[in-house]
Motif scaffolding. Structure first.
Motif, mmCIF file in Angstrom:
data_model
loop_
_atom_site.group_PDB
_atom_site.id
_atom_site.type_symbol
_atom_site.label_atom_id
_atom_site.label_comp_id
_atom_site.label_asym_id
_atom_site.label_seq_id
_atom_site.Cartn_x
_atom_site.Cartn_y
_atom_site.Cartn_z
ATOM 1 N N UNK A 1 0.762 -1.289 -0.169
ATOM 2 C CA UNK A 1 -0.408 0.114 0.138
ATOM 3 C C UNK A 1 1.177 1.294 -0.370
ATOM 4 N N UNK A 2 0.541 2.376 -0.845
ATOM 5 C CA UNK A 2 1.273 3.789 -0.695
ATOM 6 C C UNK A 2 0.969 4.530 -0.224
ATOM 7 N N UNK A 3 1.202 5.477 0.651
ATOM 8 C CA UNK A 3 0.437 6.153 1.938
ATOM 9 C C UNK A 3 0.935 7.805 1.228
ATOM 10 N N UNK A 4 -0.278 8.242 1.582
ATOM 11 C CA UNK A 4 0.599 9.741 1.055
ATOM 12 C C UNK A 4 -0.396 10.642 2.303
ATOM 13 N N UNK A 5 0.867 10.341 3.189
ATOM 14 C CA UNK A 5 0.735 10.881 4.879
ATOM 15 C C UNK A 5 0.548 12.770 4.702
ATOM 16 N N UNK A 6 -0.586 13.216 5.263
ATOM 17 C CA UNK A 6 -0.794 14.560 5.535
ATOM 18 C C UNK A 6 -1.777 15.006 6.460
ATOM 19 N N UNK B 1 -13.397 -8.508 -0.314
ATOM 20 C CA UNK B 1 -12.284 -7.329 0.190
ATOM 21 C C UNK B 1 -11.832 -6.678 0.960
ATOM 22 N N UNK B 2 -13.022 -6.911 1.648
ATOM 23 C CA UNK B 2 -12.976 -5.830 3.197
ATOM 24 C C UNK B 2 -12.624 -5.205 4.244
ATOM 25 N N UNK B 3 -12.620 -6.927 4.582
ATOM 26 C CA UNK B 3 -11.678 -7.089 6.069
ATOM 27 C C UNK B 3 -9.875 -6.523 5.561
ATOM 28 N N UNK B 4 -9.894 -7.875 4.499
ATOM 29 C CA UNK B 4 -8.273 -7.860 3.773
ATOM 30 C C UNK B 4 -8.122 -6.545 3.834
ATOM 31 N N UNK B 5 -8.606 -5.553 2.928
ATOM 32 C CA UNK B 5 -8.632 -3.888 2.886
ATOM 33 C C UNK B 5 -7.565 -3.541 4.296
ATOM 34 N N UNK B 6 -8.638 -3.254 4.697
ATOM 35 C CA UNK B 6 -8.741 -3.042 6.874
ATOM 36 C C UNK B 6 -7.858 -3.925 7.237
ATOM 37 N N UNK B 7 -7.091 -5.038 7.377
ATOM 38 C CA UNK B 7 -6.124 -5.886 7.669
ATOM 39 C C UNK B 7 -4.967 -5.090 7.130
ATOM 40 N N UNK B 8 -4.904 -4.858 6.229
ATOM 41 C CA UNK B 8 -3.512 -4.844 4.948
ATOM 42 C C UNK B 8 -3.025 -2.513 5.240
ATOM 43 N N UNK B 9 -4.323 -2.248 5.677
ATOM 44 C CA UNK B 9 -3.594 -0.681 5.900
ATOM 45 C C UNK B 9 -3.178 -0.557 8.158
#
Length: 395
Positions: free
Chosen positions: A237-242, A355-363
């Motif tokens: 995952x590519x993050x763009x912090x702000x 994909x829902x919980x998979x995405x949350x876990x990846x984040x």
């Protein structure tokens, strides 16, 4: 030898030399060299002072001094002349014999070692080629068998890993194809309603058709987002912090969650909190993770039921907890719900692709956090807890 007159040289062994001396120690005859003559005289005077080995035979008119050496010799005169230094020949022969035995033994051992190594080398080659269906062959050497046994375990683990990768790839391809197919449905609705608008004169009907087009367009957008997620299989995952205010971010989560719940006739409950904290994070990524958990809770809740939303923030972590009153997780779901494409539904439903919980876990994982799943004790429903270390969020 003491009585031989005249003296017979044949009495002296051929490996020795001799000299005849009178009682005054004067040399009379023999085959001693000059050095040995002088040394023999010294021997006659004091046997311990002589440099060479002698023995003395007393005769009537003097002495017979025999010079000998302490070496091995052939008894045969012929062989003695041919090999005068027998000890050196024996030593050289032993060295040659030892080296020959060593070479032959090394060759024999190498041949046997190569034979015992062959199963190991063949299996390593098979593993390198990823041909993992071969049968394990063992050798007669225990140490080699230990390595082969480890290779067998590695082969099994690699086979399972490759199988899992293949299955994941097949699953990914299936869902890409399924999503591409599902996009056709809202496109058909849009196309049909667009045609009806052309023919319709009643304004209310035009609005109705336009609303159908708008909803179908939204559905296409969601399908495309899902398609993007599927094609990102196992990517980082590519993050763009702000920089953002935590309270403002929580208010946005609540607002988005309320919209989702209203659409499915679910009541959203939450505690009002005040966190005057400035954080630096990819708000879109974290919001996406939380909303995926909320969507998952809605999918497993009954119409008219409730969903509780809790927020907490300490010096160490920021936590979002979503609690529903639906069916809860099955034992299988508790183990596999965070895996990509996992779903408890037997048939693929609209927008439900696991994909829902998979995405949350990846984040959560990409930011050093955790995603916990568990069922409530003593009452129906499930709880999902997303935790992110606060040191990752502080400005």
């Amino acid at each position: 030898m003491s009585k031989s007159e005249p003296f017979d040289e044949k009495l002296i062994p051929f490996t020795c030399t001799y000299g005849l001396f009178d009682h005054d120690k004067k040399y009379l005859s023999g085959n001693l060299d000059e050095e040995s003559k002088k040394d023999a005289v010294i021997y006659l005077k004091n046997p311990k002072s002589a440099e060479k080995q002698y023995f003395c035979v007393e005769r009537k008119n003097g002495y017979c001094i025999v010079n000998y050496d302490v070496k091995a010799h052939f008894a045969s005169h012929f062989w003695h002349k041919l090999f005068p230094n027998l000890e050196a020949i024996i030593l050289i022969s032993f060295i040659i014999f030892f080296i020959t035995i060593l070479i032959l033994s090394s060759l024999s051992f190498g041949k046997k070692l190569k034979k015992e190594l062959r199963p190991l080398l063949e299996q390593v080659e098979q593993i390198q080629k990823r041909e993992l269906s071969f049968e394990i062959k063992y050798s007669k050497v225990k140490e080699f068998n230990d390595v082969i046994f480890s290779l067998d375990h590695m082969k099994t683990a690699l086979s399972q890993s490759l199988k899992k990768q293949w299955e994941a790839e097949q699953e990914r391809k299936f869902h890409i194809a399924a999503l591409a197919h599902d996009i056709k449905t809202p496109l058909t609705i849009i196309k049909g309603n667009a045609e009806l608008i052309k023919e319709e004169n009643v304004l209310s009907e035009i609005y109705h058709h336009a609303d159908s087009i708008n909803k179908s367009s939204d559905k296409i957008e969601r399908y495309i987002n899902l398609l993007i997620e599927v094609t990102k299989n196992n990517t980082v995952l590519v993050t763009k912090p702000e920089t953002m205010n935590l309270q403002e971010f929580i208010n946005k989560i609540i607002a988005e969650s309320e919209n989702l719940c209203k659409a499915e006739n679910i009541i959203l409950l939450y505690e009002k909190v005040e966190f005057n904290v400035v954080i630096k994070f990819d708000k879109d990524l974290l919001l996406r993770a939380v909303l995926n958990i909320v969507k998952n809770a809605i999918e497993h809740s009954f119409s008219g039921s409730k969903i509780n939303l809790y927020f907490s923030c300490s010096d160490d972590e920021f936590c979002v907890k979503i609690e529903d009153f639906g069916t809860g997780f099955t034992e299988e779901a508790l183990k596999n719900a965070k895996e990509q494409f996992y779903t408890e539904k037997k048939q693929r439903a609209e927008e439900h692709y696991g994909l829902g919980l998979y995405i949350a876990d990846s984040v959560a994982k990409s930011n050093g956090g955790t995603l916990e799943l568990y069922n409530k004790s003593g009452q129906p429903g499930a709880v999902v807890r997303l935790t992110i270390p606060i040191d990752r969020l502080k400005k």
